[in-house]
Design a protein around this motif. Structure first.
Motif, PDB file in Angstrom:
ATOM      1  N   GLN A  31      46.401  24.543  20.581  1.00  0.00           N
ATOM      2  CA  GLN A  31      46.022  25.910  20.916  1.00  0.00           C
ATOM      3  C   GLN A  31      45.937  26.117  22.428  1.00  0.00           C
ATOM      4  O   GLN A  31      46.068  27.242  22.913  1.00  0.00           O
ATOM      5  N   ALA A  32      45.708  25.036  23.164  1.00  0.00           N
ATOM      6  CA  ALA A  32      45.542  25.139  24.606  1.00  0.00           C
ATOM      7  C   ALA A  32      46.878  25.268  25.343  1.00  0.00           C
ATOM      8  O   ALA A  32      46.904  25.522  26.533  1.00  0.00           O
ATOM      9  N   SER A  33      47.995  25.108  24.645  1.00  0.00           N
ATOM     10  CA  SER A  33      49.302  25.139  25.301  1.00  0.00           C
ATOM     11  C   SER A  33      49.699  26.567  25.645  1.00  0.00           C
ATOM     12  O   SER A  33      49.758  27.439  24.778  1.00  0.00           O
ATOM     13  N   GLU A  34      49.975  26.800  26.915  1.00  0.00           N
ATOM     14  CA  GLU A  34      50.379  28.134  27.349  1.00  0.00           C
ATOM     15  C   GLU A  34      51.800  28.472  26.908  1.00  0.00           C
ATOM     16  O   GLU A  34      52.222  29.627  26.957  1.00  0.00           O
ATOM     17  N   ASN A  35      52.552  27.459  26.455  1.00  0.00           N
ATOM     18  CA  ASN A  35      53.931  27.687  26.047  1.00  0.00           C
ATOM     19  C   ASN A  35      54.071  28.020  24.570  1.00  0.00           C
ATOM     20  O   ASN A  35      55.163  28.375  24.118  1.00  0.00           O
ATOM     21  N   MET A  40      57.263  30.825  20.118  1.00  0.00           N
ATOM     22  CA  MET A  40      57.368  31.684  18.938  1.00  0.00           C
ATOM     23  C   MET A  40      58.085  32.994  19.261  1.00  0.00           C
ATOM     24  O   MET A  40      58.859  33.510  18.455  1.00  0.00           O
ATOM     25  N   GLU A  41      57.852  33.533  20.454  1.00  0.00           N
ATOM     26  CA  GLU A  41      58.503  34.786  20.849  1.00  0.00           C
ATOM     27  C   GLU A  41      60.021  34.630  20.928  1.00  0.00           C
ATOM     28  O   GLU A  41      60.759  35.595  20.728  1.00  0.00           O
ATOM     29  N   ARG A  42      60.482  33.421  21.207  1.00  0.00           N
ATOM     30  CA  ARG A  42      61.917  33.190  21.343  1.00  0.00           C
ATOM     31  C   ARG A  42      62.546  32.686  20.043  1.00  0.00           C
ATOM     32  O   ARG A  42      63.659  32.154  20.033  1.00  0.00           O
ATOM     33  N   ASP A  43      61.822  32.853  18.940  1.00  0.00           N
ATOM     34  CA  ASP A  43      62.343  32.592  17.589  1.00  0.00           C
ATOM     35  C   ASP A  43      62.710  31.139  17.332  1.00  0.00           C
ATOM     36  O   ASP A  43      63.591  30.839  16.523  1.00  0.00           O
ATOM     37  N   ASP A  81      45.797  27.729  12.396  1.00  0.00           N
ATOM     38  CA  ASP A  81      44.855  28.256  13.376  1.00  0.00           C
ATOM     39  C   ASP A  81      45.546  28.510  14.710  1.00  0.00           C
ATOM     40  O   ASP A  81      45.262  29.494  15.399  1.00  0.00           O
ATOM     41  N   ALA A  82      46.470  27.620  15.074  1.00  0.00           N
ATOM     42  CA  ALA A  82      47.151  27.736  16.355  1.00  0.00           C
ATOM     43  C   ALA A  82      48.277  28.759  16.336  1.00  0.00           C
ATOM     44  O   ALA A  82      48.471  29.501  17.297  1.00  0.00           O
ATOM     45  N   CYS A  83      49.015  28.821  15.223  1.00  0.00           N
ATOM     46  CA  CYS A  83      50.243  29.617  15.172  1.00  0.00           C
ATOM     47  C   CYS A  83      50.113  30.918  14.392  1.00  0.00           C
ATOM     48  O   CYS A  83      50.947  31.813  14.535  1.00  0.00           O
ATOM     49  N   GLY A  84      49.119  30.990  13.519  1.00  0.00           N
ATOM     50  CA  GLY A  84      48.934  32.206  12.742  1.00  0.00           C
ATOM     51  C   GLY A  84      49.692  32.245  11.442  1.00  0.00           C
ATOM     52  O   GLY A  84      49.713  33.272  10.763  1.00  0.00           O
ATOM     53  N   PHE A  85      50.332  31.139  11.086  1.00  0.00           N
ATOM     54  CA  PHE A  85      51.039  31.069   9.805  1.00  0.00           C
ATOM     55  C   PHE A  85      51.054  29.626   9.316  1.00  0.00           C
ATOM     56  O   PHE A  85      50.861  28.686  10.100  1.00  0.00           O
TER      57      PHE A  85
END
Length: 219
Positions: A31-35, A40-43, A81-85
């Motif tokens: 969860q602490a990773s800023e990347n 996820m935004e880049r599919d 928890d980290a990714c939402g899925f």
């Protein structure tokens, strides 16, 4: 790959001893990773790579199906928890498996898993029992593994180029985010440029590959 083997001169120069030992000794939350959001935004596809990585590698063969199920469940919970899925795929740390692991894996109904090395998709069948989770094996060793075996970067590129050009059905390779993209950046770019420039190669996600195999059957 044994993390202690990363303690070679160029890795120490890049990270420093203190940071390298932090990564090996202390648990870090994804969860602490800023990347993570950028990925996820880049599919890009995200799957679960086990739980308690080094403990998994060292003790999995001694674990019961129930203990392994608990491990994977914890990993799924942290992932969600980290990714939402919920993760739809899995990969066993260090390619360490057992019959108990394969039994536990089937209970999660992942779209596929990547727990072995090989060149063709398959359903594990160590005896008369055929497991239900599709396996998409890794087709080649990582850059780091090949370097540790004594190959130069030019030789590693040649191995990857040959494997890519002669792949029968698909080609899956893997890397460690703390090693190949940092210490082998130029080599990674060179391999990716070869893939992009090749008219015979198509880049798809492993989920797409699994879907294709399940729909069309094995080649």
């Amino acid at each position: 790959m044994n993390p202690l083997r990363l303690l070679q001169k160029k890795a120490i120069r890049q990270h420093g001893l203190q940071q390298m030992f932090r990564g090996m000794v202390y648990k870090q939350q994804v969860q602490a990773s800023e990347n993570l959001q950028l990925i996820m935004e880049r599919d890009h596809e995200l799957g679960l790579h086990g739980y308690s990585h080094y403990e998994w590698m060292n003790t999995l063969p001694k674990k019961t199906e129930e203990e392994i199920t608990e491990w994977i469940s914890k990993g799924c919970a942290y992932f969600e928890d980290a990714c939402g899925f919920v993760p739809k795929s899995f990969a066993s740390p260090g390619f360490v498996t057992s019959s108990e692991f394969l039994e536990a894996l089937d209970g999660f109904k992942f779209d596929y898993s990547s727990d072995f090395r090989g060149t063709a998709a398959f359903y594990p069948q160590p005896s008369t029992r055929r497991f239900r989770t599709l396996q998409l094996p890794v087709c080649e060793k990582s850059f780091g593994e090949l370097e540790f075996e004594g190959y130069s970067q030019d030789e590693v590129y040649g191995i990857f180029k040959s494997s890519l050009d002669t792949a029968q059905h698909f080609f899956v390779f893997y890397m460690h985010p703390s090693y190949e993209p940092i210490l082998n950046r130029d080599l990674l770019i060179k391999v990716l440029e070869h893939i992009i420039s090749s008219e015979d190669l198509e880049i798809i996600t492993m989920h797409q590959l699994a879907k294709h195999i399940k729909k069309k059957g094995f080649p």
